[in-house]
Design a protein around this motif. Structure first.
Motif, PDB file in Angstrom:
ATOM      1  N   GLY A 184       0.308  -0.935  -0.337  1.00  0.00           N
ATOM      2  CA  GLY A 184       0.071   0.200   0.085  1.00  0.00           C
ATOM      3  C   GLY A 184       1.009   1.356  -0.204  1.00  0.00           C
ATOM      4  N   ALA A 185       2.227   1.614   0.081  1.00  0.00           N
ATOM      5  CA  ALA A 185       2.613   2.315   0.290  1.00  0.00           C
ATOM      6  C   ALA A 185       3.350   2.897  -0.664  1.00  0.00           C
ATOM      7  CB  ALA A 185       4.062   1.894   0.921  1.00  0.00           C
ATOM      8  N   PHE A 186       2.975   2.227  -2.226  1.00  0.00           N
ATOM      9  CA  PHE A 186       3.291   2.653  -3.785  1.00  0.00           C
ATOM     10  C   PHE A 186       2.508   2.474  -4.946  1.00  0.00           C
ATOM     11  CE2 PHE A 186       6.304   0.349  -2.778  1.00  0.00           C
ATOM     12  CZ  PHE A 186       6.747  -0.140  -3.666  1.00  0.00           C
ATOM     13  N   GLU A 187       2.348   3.134  -5.946  1.00  0.00           N
ATOM     14  CA  GLU A 187       2.061   2.775  -6.753  1.00  0.00           C
ATOM     15  C   GLU A 187       2.398   1.559  -7.522  1.00  0.00           C
ATOM     16  OE1 GLU A 187      -1.056   3.035  -8.663  1.00  0.00           O
ATOM     17  OE2 GLU A 187      -1.382   4.805  -6.552  1.00  0.00           O
ATOM     18  N   GLN A 188       2.183   0.526  -8.547  1.00  0.00           N
ATOM     19  CA  GLN A 188       2.488  -0.363  -8.605  1.00  0.00           C
ATOM     20  C   GLN A 188       1.972  -0.485 -10.034  1.00  0.00           C
ATOM     21  OE1 GLN A 188       3.407  -2.767  -4.645  1.00  0.00           O
ATOM     22  NE2 GLN A 188       1.702  -1.737  -5.063  1.00  0.00           N
ATOM     23  N   ASP A 189       3.222  -1.074 -11.154  1.00  0.00           N
ATOM     24  CA  ASP A 189       2.962  -1.588 -12.189  1.00  0.00           C
ATOM     25  C   ASP A 189       2.411  -3.174 -12.273  1.00  0.00           C
ATOM     26  OD1 ASP A 189       2.610  -1.971 -15.286  1.00  0.00           O
ATOM     27  OD2 ASP A 189       4.389  -0.818 -15.770  1.00  0.00           O
ATOM     28  N   THR A 190       1.179  -3.312 -12.373  1.00  0.00           N
ATOM     29  CA  THR A 190       0.690  -4.793 -11.934  1.00  0.00           C
ATOM     30  C   THR A 190       0.758  -5.416 -13.742  1.00  0.00           C
ATOM     31  OG1 THR A 190      -1.720  -4.003 -12.471  1.00  0.00           O
ATOM     32  CG2 THR A 190      -0.358  -4.047  -9.489  1.00  0.00           C
ATOM     33  N   MET A 191       1.030  -4.828 -13.797  1.00  0.00           N
ATOM     34  CA  MET A 191       0.360  -5.108 -15.898  1.00  0.00           C
ATOM     35  C   MET A 191       2.310  -6.242 -16.337  1.00  0.00           C
ATOM     36  SD  MET A 191      -1.099  -4.340 -19.383  1.00  0.00           S
ATOM     37  CE  MET A 191      -2.833  -3.780 -18.645  1.00  0.00           C
ATOM     38  N   GLU A 192       2.725  -5.005 -16.365  1.00  0.00           N
ATOM     39  CA  GLU A 192       4.126  -5.315 -16.400  1.00  0.00           C
ATOM     40  C   GLU A 192       4.092  -6.487 -15.200  1.00  0.00           C
ATOM     41  OE1 GLU A 192       8.679  -3.701 -17.361  1.00  0.00           O
ATOM     42  OE2 GLU A 192       7.128  -1.878 -16.473  1.00  0.00           O
ATOM     43  N   MET A 193       4.624  -6.603 -13.914  1.00  0.00           N
ATOM     44  CA  MET A 193       5.055  -7.041 -13.677  1.00  0.00           C
ATOM     45  C   MET A 193       3.942  -8.767 -14.087  1.00  0.00           C
ATOM     46  SD  MET A 193       7.588  -6.587 -11.333  1.00  0.00           S
ATOM     47  CE  MET A 193       7.573  -7.033 -10.021  1.00  0.00           C
ATOM     48  N   SER A 194       3.148  -8.674 -13.237  1.00  0.00           N
ATOM     49  CA  SER A 194       2.223  -9.987 -14.276  1.00  0.00           C
ATOM     50  C   SER A 194       3.150 -10.557 -15.618  1.00  0.00           C
ATOM     51  CB  SER A 194       0.964  -9.541 -14.737  1.00  0.00           C
ATOM     52  OG  SER A 194       0.263  -9.330 -13.140  1.00  0.00           O
ATOM     53  N   ASP A 195       3.350  -9.892 -16.491  1.00  0.00           N
ATOM     54  CA  ASP A 195       3.964 -10.703 -17.184  1.00  0.00           C
ATOM     55  C   ASP A 195       5.441 -11.213 -16.910  1.00  0.00           C
ATOM     56  OD1 ASP A 195       1.806 -10.156 -19.154  1.00  0.00           O
ATOM     57  OD2 ASP A 195       2.443  -8.222 -20.109  1.00  0.00           O
ATOM     58  N   LEU A 196       6.419 -10.634 -16.228  1.00  0.00           N
ATOM     59  CA  LEU A 196       7.747 -10.986 -16.437  1.00  0.00           C
ATOM     60  C   LEU A 196       7.475 -11.857 -15.310  1.00  0.00           C
ATOM     61  CD1 LEU A 196       8.992  -7.166 -15.513  1.00  0.00           C
ATOM     62  CD2 LEU A 196       9.597  -9.060 -16.872  1.00  0.00           C
ATOM     63  N   LEU A 197       6.347 -12.180 -14.361  1.00  0.00           N
ATOM     64  CA  LEU A 197       6.040 -13.228 -13.315  1.00  0.00           C
ATOM     65  C   LEU A 197       5.284 -14.406 -13.193  1.00  0.00           C
ATOM     66  CD1 LEU A 197       6.699 -10.431 -10.296  1.00  0.00           C
ATOM     67  CD2 LEU A 197       8.109 -11.936 -11.159  1.00  0.00           C
ATOM     68  N   SER A 198       4.511 -14.042 -14.951  1.00  0.00           N
ATOM     69  CA  SER A 198       3.545 -15.291 -14.398  1.00  0.00           C
ATOM     70  C   SER A 198       2.467 -15.086 -13.774  1.00  0.00           C
ATOM     71  CB  SER A 198       3.966 -16.480 -14.900  1.00  0.00           C
ATOM     72  OG  SER A 198       5.107 -16.364 -15.850  1.00  0.00           O
ATOM     73  N   ALA A 199       2.038 -14.088 -13.402  1.00  0.00           N
ATOM     74  CA  ALA A 199       0.918 -14.356 -12.085  1.00  0.00           C
ATOM     75  C   ALA A 199      -0.347 -14.517 -13.424  1.00  0.00           C
ATOM     76  CB  ALA A 199       1.549 -12.797 -11.329  1.00  0.00           C
ATOM     77  N   LYS A 200      -1.167 -15.364 -12.295  1.00  0.00           N
ATOM     78  CA  LYS A 200      -2.717 -14.589 -12.775  1.00  0.00           C
ATOM     79  C   LYS A 200      -2.875 -14.239 -11.565  1.00  0.00           C
ATOM     80  CE  LYS A 200      -5.319 -19.046 -14.030  1.00  0.00           C
ATOM     81  NZ  LYS A 200      -5.822 -20.726 -13.770  1.00  0.00           N
ATOM     82  N   TYR A 201      -3.203 -14.104 -10.799  1.00  0.00           N
ATOM     83  CA  TYR A 201      -4.160 -13.580  -9.733  1.00  0.00           C
ATOM     84  C   TYR A 201      -2.591 -12.389  -9.606  1.00  0.00           C
ATOM     85  CZ  TYR A 201      -6.796 -17.497  -9.625  1.00  0.00           C
ATOM     86  OH  TYR A 201      -7.011 -18.343 -10.582  1.00  0.00           O
ATOM     87  N   VAL A 202      -3.352 -11.276  -8.850  1.00  0.00           N
ATOM     88  CA  VAL A 202      -2.939  -9.878  -8.293  1.00  0.00           C
ATOM     89  C   VAL A 202      -3.636  -9.983  -6.932  1.00  0.00           C
ATOM     90  CG1 VAL A 202      -2.552  -7.607  -8.192  1.00  0.00           C
ATOM     91  CG2 VAL A 202      -2.486  -8.858 -10.211  1.00  0.00           C
ATOM     92  N   ILE A 203      -3.393 -10.141  -5.289  1.00  0.00           N
ATOM     93  CA  ILE A 203      -3.954 -10.081  -4.579  1.00  0.00           C
ATOM     94  C   ILE A 203      -3.827  -8.551  -3.757  1.00  0.00           C
ATOM     95  CG2 ILE A 203      -3.827 -10.324  -1.667  1.00  0.00           C
ATOM     96  CD1 ILE A 203      -2.550 -13.469  -2.853  1.00  0.00           C
ATOM     97  N   PRO A 204      -4.856  -7.681  -3.445  1.00  0.00           N
ATOM     98  CA  PRO A 204      -4.593  -6.348  -3.153  1.00  0.00           C
ATOM     99  C   PRO A 204      -4.411  -5.869  -1.781  1.00  0.00           C
ATOM    100  CG  PRO A 204      -6.670  -6.701  -3.468  1.00  0.00           C
ATOM    101  CD  PRO A 204      -6.277  -8.179  -4.274  1.00  0.00           C
ATOM    102  N   TYR A 205      -3.736  -5.128  -1.570  1.00  0.00           N
ATOM    103  CA  TYR A 205      -3.593  -4.378  -0.541  1.00  0.00           C
ATOM    104  C   TYR A 205      -4.386  -4.001   0.592  1.00  0.00           C
ATOM    105  CZ  TYR A 205      -1.878  -2.211   3.948  1.00  0.00           C
ATOM    106  OH  TYR A 205      -1.614  -1.660   5.042  1.00  0.00           O
ATOM    107  N   SER A 206      -4.705  -4.302   1.141  1.00  0.00           N
ATOM    108  CA  SER A 206      -5.495  -3.607   2.057  1.00  0.00           C
ATOM    109  C   SER A 206      -5.371  -4.131   3.393  1.00  0.00           C
ATOM    110  CB  SER A 206      -6.506  -5.868   2.759  1.00  0.00           C
ATOM    111  OG  SER A 206      -7.957  -5.329   3.898  1.00  0.00           O
ATOM    112  N   LYS A 207      -5.375  -2.196   3.871  1.00  0.00           N
ATOM    113  CA  LYS A 207      -5.171  -2.046   5.694  1.00  0.00           C
ATOM    114  C   LYS A 207      -6.110  -2.367   6.156  1.00  0.00           C
ATOM    115  CE  LYS A 207      -4.966   2.255   7.858  1.00  0.00           C
ATOM    116  NZ  LYS A 207      -5.399   4.127   8.080  1.00  0.00           N
TER     117      LYS A 207
END
Length: 253
Positions: A184-207
């Protein structure tokens, strides 16, 4: 037939994710027997999960007993969090030197009994697959591994360094579900990282989720709808349609 072992591995939010996967499984399948097992002997889980715990139950104590392990011993050492959820972990004040290290066959026996006793066993692993035998054996015995990678350069470096190890056939890399975890501390490029890491899901930060754990309210209902939705999709993939039918029949008994 169920009896699924779910290893939660990676470099970020392992305990939080494992706790909430176990919690959601107990709600989604209320008659299933579920175990949550934290194998971290550097940062014990029970004081975090049950800050007012008075029991002397301990995963370390379970694994250090001289007598042969059996299902009754495992059940007796579980800390009940719900009617269908038993929790195992190192207790307050314990650390890596508190107990003798068990032999490999005893670790294998533990996972075998967990599989036979519980419909689902969620293993909260460490990130040290080479140095922690419980973690290595969890990945070897798991039906599926939820692999958590932080959506940043640290996650990318960790992923690149561990993948050659995890691709060894014994760890069943084909059973891994790669997931990005957001900070939750900073913006993240989820699309690019998903491609690089072959990630299927993005688990959101939840305070809200973090606060629930920090307040000692683990295994309460996951308070964040978006967070809960992603974990539910992961659970649906883990269980699968056929196993869900089996569980439905199991629940009708």
């Amino acid at each position: 037939m169920l009896h699924k072992i779910i290893a939660v591995y990676g470099n970020s939010y392992k305990t939080t994710t494992a706790i909430n996967l176990a919690e959601l499984i107990t709600r989604r399948y209320p008659k299933a027997a579920v175990a949550f097992v934290s194998i971290d002997d550097m940062q014990p889980a029970l004081p975090l999960i049950f800050p007012k715990i008075s029991s002397d139950n301990s995963f370390g104590k379970l694994m250090s007993q001289a007598e042969d392990m059996d299902g009754n011993t495992i059940l007796a050492m579980g800390e009940p969090a719900k009617s269908n959820l038993a929790v195992y972990g190192y207790n307050k004040g314990e650390n890596i030197n508190s107990y003798a290290k068990p032999i490999d066959t005893k670790i294998d026996d533990m996972y075998m009994y967990m599989r036979s006793i519980f419909d689902f066993t969620v293993i909260d692993c460490t990130k040290d697959v080479m140095g922690n035998k419980y973690t290595a054996k969890a990945l070897i015995n798991a039906d599926v591994t939820v692999n958590l990678v932080s959506c940043d350069i640290y996650g990318l470096v960790f992923f690149d360094s561990q993948k050659p190890i995890l691709e060894h056939s014994q760890y069943h890399y084909e059973r891994f579900i790669n997931c990005l975890t957001l900070n939750g501390a900073f913006e993240q490029d989820t699309m690019e990282m998903s491609d690089l890491l072959s990630a299927k899901y993005v688990i959101p930060y939840s305070k809200k989720v973090a606060e629930t754990i920090n307040m000692g309210l683990a295994f309460e209902k996951v308070p964040d709808k978006n967070y809960r939705s992603v974990l539910t999709k992961i659970i649906d993939e883990i269980v699968g349609e056929k196993s869900a039918e089996d569980l439905s029949e199991h629940n009708d008994d």
